[in-house]
Motif scaffolding. Structure first.
Motif, PDB file in Angstrom:
ATOM      1  N   LEU B  54       0.864  -1.179   0.000  1.00 58.83           N
ATOM      2  CA  LEU B  54       0.000   0.000   0.000  1.00 58.83           C
ATOM      3  C   LEU B  54       0.902   1.231   0.000  1.00 58.83           C
ATOM      4  O   LEU B  54       2.019   1.186   0.507  1.00 58.83           O
ATOM      5  N   ILE B  55       0.395   2.323  -0.548  1.00 58.28           N
ATOM      6  CA  ILE B  55       1.209   3.541  -0.613  1.00 58.28           C
ATOM      7  C   ILE B  55       0.505   4.676   0.123  1.00 58.28           C
ATOM      8  O   ILE B  55      -0.669   4.964  -0.131  1.00 58.28           O
ATOM      9  N   LEU B  56       1.225   5.292   1.048  1.00 62.79           N
ATOM     10  CA  LEU B  56       0.686   6.372   1.880  1.00 62.79           C
ATOM     11  C   LEU B  56       1.409   7.676   1.545  1.00 62.79           C
ATOM     12  O   LEU B  56       2.554   7.654   1.107  1.00 62.79           O
ATOM     13  N   PRO B  57       0.755   8.805   1.832  1.00 58.81           N
ATOM     14  CA  PRO B  57       1.499  10.060   1.675  1.00 58.81           C
ATOM     15  C   PRO B  57       2.621  10.124   2.712  1.00 58.81           C
ATOM     16  O   PRO B  57       2.486   9.613   3.819  1.00 58.81           O
ATOM     17  N   ASP B  58       3.715  10.775   2.342  1.00 55.76           N
ATOM     18  CA  ASP B  58       4.795  11.027   3.288  1.00 55.76           C
ATOM     19  C   ASP B  58       4.365  12.222   4.131  1.00 55.76           C
ATOM     20  O   ASP B  58       4.231  13.333   3.614  1.00 55.76           O
ATOM     21  N   ILE B  59       4.140  11.990   5.428  1.00 60.69           N
ATOM     22  CA  ILE B  59       3.636  13.085   6.269  1.00 60.69           C
ATOM     23  C   ILE B  59       4.721  13.621   7.200  1.00 60.69           C
ATOM     24  O   ILE B  59       4.423  14.159   8.280  1.00 60.69           O
ATOM     25  N   ALA B  60       5.972  13.485   6.782  1.00 58.42           N
ATOM     26  CA  ALA B  60       7.080  13.971   7.623  1.00 58.42           C
ATOM     27  C   ALA B  60       6.856  15.434   8.034  1.00 58.42           C
ATOM     28  O   ALA B  60       7.049  15.805   9.194  1.00 58.42           O
ATOM     29  N   TRP B  61       6.416  16.246   7.088  1.00 61.35           N
ATOM     30  CA  TRP B  61       6.210  17.672   7.371  1.00 61.35           C
ATOM     31  C   TRP B  61       5.197  17.861   8.503  1.00 61.35           C
ATOM     32  O   TRP B  61       5.393  18.670   9.408  1.00 61.35           O
ATOM     33  N   LEU B  62       4.120  17.086   8.441  1.00 63.56           N
ATOM     34  CA  LEU B  62       3.094  17.178   9.489  1.00 63.56           C
ATOM     35  C   LEU B  62       3.614  16.644  10.815  1.00 63.56           C
ATOM     36  O   LEU B  62       3.382  17.235  11.879  1.00 63.56           O
ATOM     37  N   ALA B  63       4.296  15.497  10.750  1.00 62.36           N
ATOM     38  CA  ALA B  63       4.744  14.857  11.983  1.00 62.36           C
ATOM     39  C   ALA B  63       5.684  15.775  12.759  1.00 62.36           C
ATOM     40  O   ALA B  63       5.649  15.844  13.991  1.00 62.36           O
ATOM     41  N   GLU B  64       6.500  16.533  12.032  1.00 60.34           N
ATOM     42  CA  GLU B  64       7.414  17.468  12.691  1.00 60.34           C
ATOM     43  C   GLU B  64       6.682  18.642  13.337  1.00 60.34           C
ATOM     44  O   GLU B  64       7.255  19.375  14.137  1.00 60.34           O
ATOM     45  N   ARG B  65       5.441  18.853  12.930  1.00 62.74           N
ATOM     46  CA  ARG B  65       4.651  19.988  13.446  1.00 62.74           C
ATOM     47  C   ARG B  65       3.407  19.495  14.175  1.00 62.74           C
ATOM     48  O   ARG B  65       2.382  20.150  14.191  1.00 62.74           O
ATOM     49  N   ARG B  66       3.566  18.319  14.775  1.00 60.22           N
ATOM     50  CA  ARG B  66       2.417  17.650  15.366  1.00 60.22           C
ATOM     51  C   ARG B  66       1.695  18.522  16.392  1.00 60.22           C
ATOM     52  O   ARG B  66       0.463  18.544  16.454  1.00 60.22           O
ATOM     53  N   ASP B  67       2.468  19.262  17.174  1.00 60.37           N
ATOM     54  CA  ASP B  67       1.862  20.084  18.228  1.00 60.37           C
ATOM     55  C   ASP B  67       1.048  21.238  17.662  1.00 60.37           C
ATOM     56  O   ASP B  67       0.319  21.900  18.403  1.00 60.37           O
ATOM     57  N   ARG B  68       1.180  21.483  16.385  1.00 56.04           N
ATOM     58  CA  ARG B  68       0.411  22.584  15.785  1.00 56.04           C
ATOM     59  C   ARG B  68      -0.872  22.101  15.113  1.00 56.04           C
ATOM     60  O   ARG B  68      -1.667  22.910  14.628  1.00 56.04           O
ATOM     61  N   ILE B  69      -1.069  20.773  15.065  1.00 55.48           N
ATOM     62  CA  ILE B  69      -2.229  20.234  14.343  1.00 55.48           C
ATOM     63  C   ILE B  69      -3.440  20.146  15.271  1.00 55.48           C
ATOM     64  O   ILE B  69      -3.346  19.602  16.376  1.00 55.48           O
ATOM     65  N   GLU B  70      -4.560  20.672  14.828  1.00 53.98           N
ATOM     66  CA  GLU B  70      -5.774  20.665  15.637  1.00 53.98           C
ATOM     67  C   GLU B  70      -6.608  19.410  15.399  1.00 53.98           C
ATOM     68  O   GLU B  70      -7.171  18.858  16.355  1.00 53.98           O
ATOM     69  N   ALA B  71      -6.720  18.969  14.157  1.00 48.43           N
ATOM     70  CA  ALA B  71      -7.645  17.871  13.862  1.00 48.43           C
ATOM     71  C   ALA B  71      -7.451  17.375  12.431  1.00 48.43           C
ATOM     72  O   ALA B  71      -6.827  18.041  11.605  1.00 48.43           O
ATOM     73  N   ILE B  72      -8.015  16.185  12.207  1.00 50.75           N
ATOM     74  CA  ILE B  72      -8.070  15.609  10.861  1.00 50.75           C
ATOM     75  C   ILE B  72      -9.549  15.521  10.464  1.00 50.75           C
ATOM     76  O   ILE B  72     -10.373  15.061  11.265  1.00 50.75           O
ATOM     77  N   PHE B  73      -9.883  15.968   9.273  1.00 46.88           N
ATOM     78  CA  PHE B  73     -11.248  15.853   8.772  1.00 46.88           C
ATOM     79  C   PHE B  73     -11.250  14.920   7.557  1.00 46.88           C
ATOM     80  O   PHE B  73     -10.410  15.070   6.665  1.00 46.88           O
ATOM     81  N   VAL B  74     -12.186  13.977   7.548  1.00 44.23           N
ATOM     82  CA  VAL B  74     -12.246  13.032   6.424  1.00 44.23           C
ATOM     83  C   VAL B  74     -13.532  13.289   5.638  1.00 44.23           C
ATOM     84  O   VAL B  74     -14.633  13.174   6.178  1.00 44.23           O
ATOM     85  N   THR B  75     -13.388  13.627   4.364  1.00 47.31           N
ATOM     86  CA  THR B  75     -14.549  14.034   3.566  1.00 47.31           C
ATOM     87  C   THR B  75     -15.476  12.869   3.217  1.00 47.31           C
ATOM     88  O   THR B  75     -16.685  13.022   3.175  1.00 47.31           O
ATOM     89  N   HIS B  76     -14.879  11.686   2.938  1.00 39.65           N
ATOM     90  CA  HIS B  76     -15.700  10.514   2.627  1.00 39.65           C
ATOM     91  C   HIS B  76     -14.856   9.258   2.730  1.00 39.65           C
ATOM     92  O   HIS B  76     -13.638   9.323   2.916  1.00 39.65           O
ATOM     93  N   ALA B  77     -15.516   8.105   2.577  1.00 41.96           N
ATOM     94  CA  ALA B  77     -14.902   6.839   2.982  1.00 41.96           C
ATOM     95  C   ALA B  77     -14.208   6.065   1.866  1.00 41.96           C
ATOM     96  O   ALA B  77     -13.945   4.878   2.012  1.00 41.96           O
TER      97      ALA B  77
END
Lengths: 556, 556
Positions: B54-77
């Motif tokens: 399986l292939i996932l997005p590389d979220i290194a940028w997000l992971a490094e800024r984890r304390d700044r993230i408020e939430a994840i929203f999922v538009t559909h399944a």
């Protein structure tokens, strides 16, 4: 009553699109004299044939009966009809017959494989016939997406057979002969025992469109582009290359042919006289001097082939040329199933450069070279054969074509690769099933599809590869520790220790506990080490790799 | 004047179809509070990612800024929007918000990866808003090929942003909410700073067709088939599954759902209340008792997936069921580029069994879930945003979508993956280019796309692999002969001697002549042996394999 029979046996092309190879025979059962129609190739892919260079029909059946073969006839110069001539001729060593353009391409195939190109004889079209044992074979002109494509009229003591080759019904193909319904009616008049008929477009419901409809559209399009125009199509589609070149000329552009295949095909067409009015072209070295809005390139690579000109241009500068904002790239072609990702990749690479990419979505810049459903029905009606045997198509195409024939009250016979039909009687009979298959050109070697070579490659690609080396001393005790190397596997797994360290540790543990009867037996020992590696890898990285174990015994 | 800014950053989905992941931020430059929209996956292929699961997005940028993230929203399944939630949540650890059906699927993704499913919160649709730092986010119902698909209305101090998610304009989607132009107009009325808009169908020129048009056609079709009818579609296309089931019922057939995903999706839809009138189904175990002309199977595997029900049925008997002459297989689906060969393989396997295969060629049995070109234009006109930022599409789609917006006088901004836009001002500005990429799920390990693991696999698949083992004694002299093993290579080449024998012979010759400074140096020695193997292989079999050399020194 004669004991002789007329047989038909497809070795390739009936059950696939590509790799055409058909056999006809006439004579006593099991001792028929044979002719071969087409010796084509098909192309490898990463899913099923990684590393393979080219795929040929398996002609073992023919090679074993070499002394019974009279000749090879090539209907036209597409790779899937002529591409295997050079590779396979040495196993058959019989004369090859074709019309001039096709013969020239066939000779080149022979040369490339160091075979005698004088084995290829150039033939005039119908009504000229080539006598080949009990067969008389004539090349009946038919329109297709390459010049000089021909049906074969095969006269036998059991009656006339028409093998269509690939065709469309084009009254104005621009290059090569138009479809001539009156000529076909005349050929069919004495009665046709069997029509062996192209099936590739049987699922396309509208009547085929002529090559000639494209000219005005392409011309309008090229004239309206602000920058350089680059167009791609199959190099062998001489009529299309000409249409593109004329559109460039009409727009006041200098025309450049890019890609070896493109230049060679045009050259061959000119030399053999099928192309008489190709516009003047400019060598690519001079293109840099011409303003981009006055340039039209016609390039190879319509299927996204990695090394062709279109892919090179998509990657960056190529032979001094680079596309950018304001330039246009036209696919005057359709994408063959399986090539979508490669073609899309090129489209996106151009998009990133700001190049406008246009494909055939609207149907304005490409027409198919094959007869569609209504065209097939028309030809059925003209020929009115006793049997219709669909060829050149996947199984589903052949099946649908049989049904289509039934609509005209013609008896269709489904005969996929390896099905030997006796066409002599009132009913077509399956008399034998012949083992057929594929031969791979792999580097400089020919390998069988079932040799296991490709299977091993696929396994390494899917599972990775671990190599274990172990040295055993004279007393059958390990010397030092077992050694692991991995290829295509993650460096670390669940324990966050390097995978090779974990593997070596577990192998070492195993060896400490192993019984003597395992340690002295290379086979048992290798198997046990392999199992250890696979189990450890499964728990570390969640997959079981391929494993090669080398046990070296100093005692030996 | 505020120093705060509103940023947009696609990490996946902008430059590809699939693997959606978008970031919005608001606050001082470099210290914005962040929200994530969608965490999707894309699928591997043999050409570029053999062995990958399986292939996932590389979220290194997000992971490094984890304390700044408020939430994840999922538009559909759909998998390309929710599929990576389970794999990546552990690196972000923030609340996940979604509507009930989507939330249920997201929870299952969390469970499968041993993550806390209570991190997922179910949300009511618009006008309900979720406060997430400086953002207020509402789920605005929108039709798509899965229930409850929603656009996100993201209110920020810099204005309103609408992120469409995937959508089509369907007044009668049958399951899930219809597109409501008045509601959209109302939401747009206060002014919309940016519309971040689905681009996948920007090249489709006709207006989209409603899911509701299919029912009568499918019903007519199913009723007219003589034997068993098997239909496949995406399991998540609940409306389609329902249409197929109702057609089966109407034809007096018992309906069987086959394939785990199919049963699960329907069950989830029923449990979450989005599906209220699904007909009674029969367990597959009972299907054997029902006459085939009274059976309708709805099965997984519309893309030719090897392990799905359709592929199993194509191969032979599956769960006691076997298709044959008189039965019908319907693809109520379109083939995603790259899957053509697999789908065609299934069609031909059925054809060989005598099964009638029907696909969507005529457009009667499938409609797309995405907004076509005229639909996009319509939504542009309703929303009239200050900026249009195309998302979810390959580069060529994004590019065409920017141009389409220009037709309505809307300023489009091309922002492929990694492009950080500042949307606060009058002009959208690219403020940063962020390194983006892909992470592979490989067995139980996550590996980076540039770790070289996959490259090694591709090389082994294309070139084959030779392993050389050599033992050196205390005096740095070879003990016995070097040993070769091959994998994925022909057994013999031009000299007709086994390839390993030729390799070992040449290695032996090399060692006899080798200088001491090579023999004592593992690196030099390995390199020289590797070169010898590659040269010998080139002359024997016409290819240079991958080579692994293991030199064991007894002195060590």
């Amino acid at each position: 009553m004669s004991a002789d029979r007329l047989i038909y046996l497809p070795l390739g092309g009936a059950g696939e699109i590509g790799m055409n190879c058909y056999v006809y025979g006439y004579g006593p059962a099991g001792d028929e004299r044979l002719i071969v129609v087409d010796l084509g190739v098909t192309f490898p892919d990463m899913d099923t044939t990684p590393g393979v260079d080219l795929i040929l029909p398996d002609i073992a059946w023919l090679a074993e009966r070499r002394d019974r073969i009279e000749a090879i006839f090539v209907t036209h110069a597409h790779e899937d009809h002529v591409g295997a001539v050079g590779h396979l001729w040495r196993r058959l060593r019989v004369p090859v017959f074709a019309r001039p353009f096709t013969a020239e391409i066939a000779r080149r195939k022979m040369e490339e494989q160091d075979q005698p190109d004088d084995a290829v004889t150039t033939v005039e079209p119908w009504p000229h016939q080539v006598q080949a044992g009990p067969f008389k074979v004539a090349f009946l002109p038919m329109s297709h997406s390459i010049p000089e494509s021909s049906a074969l009229v095969i006269d036998t003591p059991a009656g006339r057979v028409i093998h269509t080759g690939d065709f469309k019904l084009d009254p104005t193909p621009l290059v090569g002969e138009p479809f001539d319904p009156e000529l076909w009616a005349e050929v069919a008049r004495p009665g046709v025992r069997a029509l062996i008929c192209d099936s590739t477009n049987v699922f396309t419901d509208h009547p085929g469109r002529s090559e000639a409809v494209l000219g005005p559209e392409v011309e309008k399009f090229v004239a309206s582009q602000p920058g350089m125009v680059v167009a791609t199509t199959f190099a062998s589609n001489i009529a299309r290359v000409r249409t593109l070149a004329l559109a460039g000329m009409a727009a006041g552009r200098s025309v450049v042919l890019l890609g070896r295949a493109m230049r060679r095909m045009v050259q061959t067409a000119v030399e053999t006289g099928v192309l008489t009015d190709f516009p003047h072209t400019v060598p690519v070295e001079d293109a840099g001097l011409i303003p981009r809005e006055s340039l039209m390139l016609i390039v190879t690579g319509s299927q996204g082939e990695r090394r062709a000109a279109s892919a090179q241009l998509a990657r960056g500068k190529y032979l001094g040329l680079e596309l950018g904002e304001g330039d246009t790239f036209l696919f005057s072609s359709k994408t063959i199933p399986g090539n979508e990702k490669a073609v899309i990749g090129i489209m996106n690479a151009f998009s990133e450069k700001g190049v406008e990419v246009v494909d055939d979505r609207g149907g304005l810049y490409h027409v198919s070279g094959h007869a569609n459903r209504p065209d097939l029905k028309l030809i059925h009606g003209i020929v009115r054969p006793h049997f219709l045997v669909p060829m050149h198509g996947e199984h589903r195409h052949l099946r649908a074509h049989v049904r289509l024939a039934a609509e005209s009250g013609i008896s269709g016979v489904l005969a996929p690769n390896g099905t030997m039909l006796d066409l002599s009687g009132d009913l077509a009979q399956v008399v034998e099933h012949v083992e057929t298959g594929r031969t791979y050109v792999d580097g400089s070697v020919l390998i069988g599809a079932f040799d296991g070579v490709v299977r091993e490659r696929i396994r390494m690609a899917l599972n990775g590869h671990v190599m274990v080396t172990l040295i055993m001393d004279e007393e059958d005790e390990p010397v030092g520790d077992p050694w692991c190397e991995t290829m295509g596997l993650p460096e670390t797994g669940s324990s966050r220790t390097p995978l090779v360290d974990v593997l070596e540790h577990d192998l070492d543990q195993f060896l400490r506990r192993a019984d003597d009867d395992v340690l002295v037996d290379d086979e048992k020992l290798s198997e046990a080490l392999r199992r250890t590696v696979r189990n450890t890898a499964q728990s570390e990285i969640g997959r079981k790799p391929e494993v090669t174990v080398v046990v070296s015994r100093l005692s030996a």
